[in-house]
Design a protein around this motif. Structure first.
Motif, PDB file in Angstrom:
ATOM      1  N   ASN A 194       0.708  -1.208  -0.061  1.00  0.00           N
ATOM      2  CA  ASN A 194      -0.062   0.058  -0.011  1.00  0.00           C
ATOM      3  C   ASN A 194       0.979   1.388  -0.008  1.00  0.00           C
ATOM      4  O   ASN A 194       1.853   1.350   0.867  1.00  0.00           O
ATOM      5  N   GLN A 203      -4.026  -0.495   6.200  1.00  0.00           N
ATOM      6  CA  GLN A 203      -2.876  -0.487   5.228  1.00  0.00           C
ATOM      7  C   GLN A 203      -1.665  -0.776   5.762  1.00  0.00           C
ATOM      8  O   GLN A 203      -0.958  -1.402   5.050  1.00  0.00           O
ATOM      9  N   THR A 205      -0.904  -1.932   8.635  1.00  0.00           N
ATOM     10  CA  THR A 205      -0.825  -3.185   9.166  1.00  0.00           C
ATOM     11  C   THR A 205      -0.513  -4.046   8.116  1.00  0.00           C
ATOM     12  O   THR A 205       0.373  -4.958   8.430  1.00  0.00           O
ATOM     13  N   GLU A 206      -1.153  -3.954   6.734  1.00  0.00           N
ATOM     14  CA  GLU A 206      -0.947  -4.921   5.725  1.00  0.00           C
ATOM     15  C   GLU A 206       0.683  -4.846   5.516  1.00  0.00           C
ATOM     16  O   GLU A 206       1.273  -6.021   5.267  1.00  0.00           O
ATOM     17  N   ASN A 207       1.190  -3.571   5.343  1.00  0.00           N
ATOM     18  CA  ASN A 207       2.492  -3.502   4.846  1.00  0.00           C
ATOM     19  C   ASN A 207       3.270  -3.963   5.795  1.00  0.00           C
ATOM     20  O   ASN A 207       4.578  -4.472   5.602  1.00  0.00           O
ATOM     21  N   ASN A 209       2.837  -6.529   7.943  1.00  0.00           N
ATOM     22  CA  ASN A 209       3.087  -7.763   8.091  1.00  0.00           C
ATOM     23  C   ASN A 209       3.733  -8.366   6.806  1.00  0.00           C
ATOM     24  O   ASN A 209       4.482  -9.198   6.912  1.00  0.00           O
ATOM     25  N   SER A 227       3.360  -6.453  13.883  1.00  0.00           N
ATOM     26  CA  SER A 227       3.070  -5.284  13.047  1.00  0.00           C
ATOM     27  C   SER A 227       2.797  -4.031  13.640  1.00  0.00           C
ATOM     28  O   SER A 227       3.210  -2.781  13.475  1.00  0.00           O
TER      29      SER A 227
END
Length: 372
Positions: A194, A203, A205-207, A209, A227
């Motif tokens: 992201n 977003q 948190t996704e990055n 991870n 994260s």
């Protein structure tokens, strides 16, 4: 607005109503979002407009004492609270780090304490961690050089190596992910990241991870790193992860497939199979000793700390590698700091003066000397 100023003045006695009026007006001139919040990344610049004498780390430490109502966003009252904390710190003479904090960390000498920062948890006063400022500076310099001009994060560089800005910039996972791909190309398909100047908590948190899982995939230890730790900029965890990623990249080329000439480092009776089982840093030490022996030098190295602190082995190594540019003249210097500087001047002549200073050589910092 007048009532708001009076209320805030009662809440923060260190500020006068007219001070608060000025702060509110300046805050509202900033690039706020639809909910009238200021991105945390822009806080320092906003504070500098009203408190030009402030340093980045002062503002950062003040912000850490506040519970933000929205992740990575600062609202008007929180901005005023930051200024109040800074002004209160001026009156009390600043918090500093006292002898008790040093004792907590087991740091008993001025020399050992030098160039270290003790970080105490606001939530748990019995919890503290120490980071090395030399490492923070050199790792930041590495990131600035490695990622300069990147299409997604180039505008955020250079990061000031003399402040704690690195840990704030690493919160969204982008810099860590880019650093992983620099050290070990194509580890991450960057299409999954992201990107943008304002990412949502989800977003981020996704990055993070992606960064953690990818770091694990290239062999980094990510035990006890989540994260949320990255999103909160937990300094000791971020710095440790950054070093592991950098180290993987630095040592990646130390293998016999890329450098067949490494077979010369085999010892008597050692098979190539046994040699290939050695970790890269051990191969690097063996390479170091191979050249010391070739130079007819009487000493050998078994580590990148105590064995290189006097710069003698470094001086002989550089002279053996490039005798036309690097002499053994530093060996005649008795002062260790000056000897280290002369040795590094030799290194500069052949374009490899990076990661260390005379101080970090003399102190025997193992991470920075390995990188050098």
């Amino acid at each position: 607005m007048a009532n708001d100023s009076l209320w805030l003045a009662k809440k923060y006695p260190v500020l006068k109503p007219w001070d608060i009026d000025t702060l509110v007006q300046e805050f509202q001139r900033q690039g706020l979002d639809a909910n009238k919040g200021l991105p945390q990344r822009k806080l320092f610049d906003a504070v500098k407009l009203v408190e030009p004498q402030r340093e980045y780390d002062e503002v950062r430490n003040a912000l850490k004492k506040i519970s933000l109502s929205r992740p990575d966003m600062v609202d008007q009252d929180e901005f005023v609270e930051v200024i109040a904390i800074l002004r209160q710190g001026d009156k009390s003479g600043g918090s500093g780090v006292g002898n008790a904090a040093r004792a907590f960390e087991g740091i008993t000498s001025e020399r050992a304490y030098e160039r270290r920062t003790i970080l105490k948890s606001e939530q748990n006063t019995s919890s503290a961690h120490t980071i090395n400022e030399d490492e923070r500076e050199e790792f930041t310099n590495h990131i600035n050089l490695a990622l300069a001009g990147d299409s997604d994060i180039g505008y955020r560089l250079p990061i000031n190596p003399h402040t704690m800005q690195l840990f704030d910039e690493a919160r969204d996972g982008l810099i860590l992910s880019k650093l992983i791909n620099y050290s070990m190309p194509d580890t991450i398909d960057e299409r999954v990241l992201n990107r943008g100047k304002r990412l949502s908590p989800f977003q981020i948190t996704e990055n993070n991870n992606v960064a953690i899982n990818s770091a694990k995939a290239i062999g980094c230890s990510v035990v006890n790193i989540g994260s949320q730790d990255l999103a909160e900029g937990r300094e000791h965890l971020v710095l440790g992860l950054v070093w592991q990623i950098i180290k993987k990249g630095l040592l990646a080329n130390i293998n016999i497939k890329l450098h067949p000439e490494l077979y010369r480092l085999l010892e008597d009776g050692e098979t190539l199979e046994d040699f290939l089982k050695l970790p890269p840093d051990m191969i690097l030490l063996r390479w170091f000793n191979y050249h010391l022996a070739a130079a007819g030098w009487h000493r050998r190295v078994s580590n990148f700390s105590s064995d290189i602190k006097d710069s003698e082995n470094y001086t002989v190594l550089l002279s053996q590698l490039v005798p036309t540019e690097c002499t053994r003249a530093p060996l005649h210097e008795r002062d260790l700091g000056e000897r280290a500087e002369q040795m590094l001047q030799n290194a500069d002549r052949i374009g490899c003066r990076r990661y260390v200073s005379p101080k970090t050589v003399v102190n025997g910092n193992p991470k920075l000397n390995l990188a050098f």
